[in-house]
Design a protein around this motif. Sequence first.
Motif, short mmCIF file in Angstrom:
data_model
loop_
_atom_site.label_atom_id
_atom_site.label_comp_id
_atom_site.label_asym_id
_atom_site.label_seq_id
_atom_site.Cartn_x
_atom_site.Cartn_y
_atom_site.Cartn_z
N ASN A 249 -4.46 9.00 -5.05
CA ASN A 249 -4.16 7.65 -5.54
C ASN A 249 -5.21 7.17 -6.54
O ASN A 249 -5.31 5.96 -6.80
CB ASN A 249 -4.10 6.66 -4.36
N TYR A 250 -5.94 8.10 -7.11
CA TYR A 250 -7.08 7.76 -7.97
C TYR A 250 -6.65 7.00 -9.22
O TYR A 250 -5.64 7.30 -9.85
CB TYR A 250 -7.79 9.05 -8.38
N LYS A 251 -7.45 5.99 -9.55
CA LYS A 251 -7.33 5.34 -10.86
C LYS A 251 -8.69 4.74 -11.20
O LYS A 251 -9.40 4.22 -10.33
CB LYS A 251 -6.26 4.26 -10.85
N SER A 252 -9.07 4.85 -12.45
CA SER A 252 -10.38 4.34 -12.88
C SER A 252 -10.32 2.83 -13.03
O SER A 252 -9.27 2.25 -13.24
CB SER A 252 -10.79 4.99 -14.20
N THR A 253 -11.49 2.22 -12.93
CA THR A 253 -11.58 0.77 -13.07
C THR A 253 -12.29 0.44 -14.37
O THR A 253 -13.46 0.75 -14.54
CB THR A 253 -12.35 0.16 -11.89
N GLU A 278 -9.16 12.47 -14.65
CA GLU A 278 -8.25 12.38 -13.50
C GLU A 278 -8.46 13.61 -12.62
O GLU A 278 -8.56 14.72 -13.13
CB GLU A 278 -6.80 12.31 -13.96
N ALA A 294 -13.71 12.56 -13.29
CA ALA A 294 -13.19 11.67 -12.25
C ALA A 294 -14.26 11.48 -11.18
O ALA A 294 -14.95 12.44 -10.81
CB ALA A 294 -11.92 12.27 -11.64
N THR A 353 -13.03 6.38 -7.11
CA THR A 353 -11.78 6.40 -6.35
C THR A 353 -11.39 4.99 -5.96
O THR A 353 -12.24 4.16 -5.61
CB THR A 353 -11.92 7.26 -5.07
N LYS A 356 -4.47 2.78 -4.03
CA LYS A 356 -3.48 1.83 -4.53
C LYS A 356 -2.96 0.95 -3.40
O LYS A 356 -2.89 1.39 -2.28
CB LYS A 356 -2.30 2.60 -5.16
#
Length: 356
Positions: A249-253, A278, A294, A353, A356
Amino acid sequence: MVKHWRLILLLALVPLLLSGCGKPFLSTLKPAGEVADKQYDLTVLSTLIMVVVVAVVSVIFFYVIVRFRRSRVGENTIPKQVEGNKFLEITWTVIPILLLIILVIPVVLYTLELADTSPMDKKSRKAEDALVVNVRANLYWWEFEYPDYGIITSQELIVPTDQRVYFNLKASDVKHSFWIPSVGGKLDTNTDNENKFFLTFDSKRSKEAGDMFFGKCAELCGPSHALMDFKVKTMSAKEFQGWTKEMKNYKSTTESDLAKQGEELFKEKNCLSCHAVEPNDKRAEAARTAPNLATFGERAKVAGVKDANEENVKAWLKDPESIKPGNKMTGTYPKLSDSETDALYEYLKGLKTESK
């Protein structure tokens, strides 16, 4: 004569002093897993055998020197010559054979046991049955791929404790060697074949080590060989499963304006042609020519060797060659202004990490 004794004493103290150097869990003499325990036992056994042999030979040697010294037997006396003594000949033939048998039996048994990687080759294998990690060594960084989870990390190996972790080892350029001293012996990574083995990370001793072990390249591979380190983070099996879900569920901030500016700069400078940001990088191995960034914001080290604080990260961004000579960015890396370095740092520290 006194000077010589002082020198001998000094040289004898040097090994004692050096034995206290280094981190506690960066030593093969402090095992922290099943494989390391067995290898340590064999080391102790072989050392004891050698000590016994040296002690016996030394006693006989000094006895002969004292018993037949010239002042005792006389200037022109020749001791009785003993030849063809069957008892002595049988004794010094049988004893070494027995000692070798004592050493060979556990060595062969352990070798066969530790070489068994069949669970990772089964077609019906599941990640829960045998966790497999593909390790790829590069000049001068490490890539760790979890094929059952579709996750790729660099420089930091994440593993569960109290279960066997199976490794596929290979290299993308020259021969390297994968080694986590406290957990198991080294094994080469080659460009033309894959080596396989497993390691186990003991939970109790992992806690003592702060859930962090240190890995190294143990094969001379170039000017930055000594800097080709990686970190191993250990966690319970439950925590590991949670980590894999986080990575999926990784997404950068990139919330701040400066971070967004850094993200755009990262694209403009063509960094994405080498670096992925990613963990589910779908590119072929040949296209993965630089570490996956990532979770860069969570790493303990930058370039594998320096603390990942603001000063060191910016120094790395400014001049990678000064920190790790011979790295693949040398010659192609763009010159960055202070403002560009600030923006890139802000962006990179936000690569973490986030569920979501």
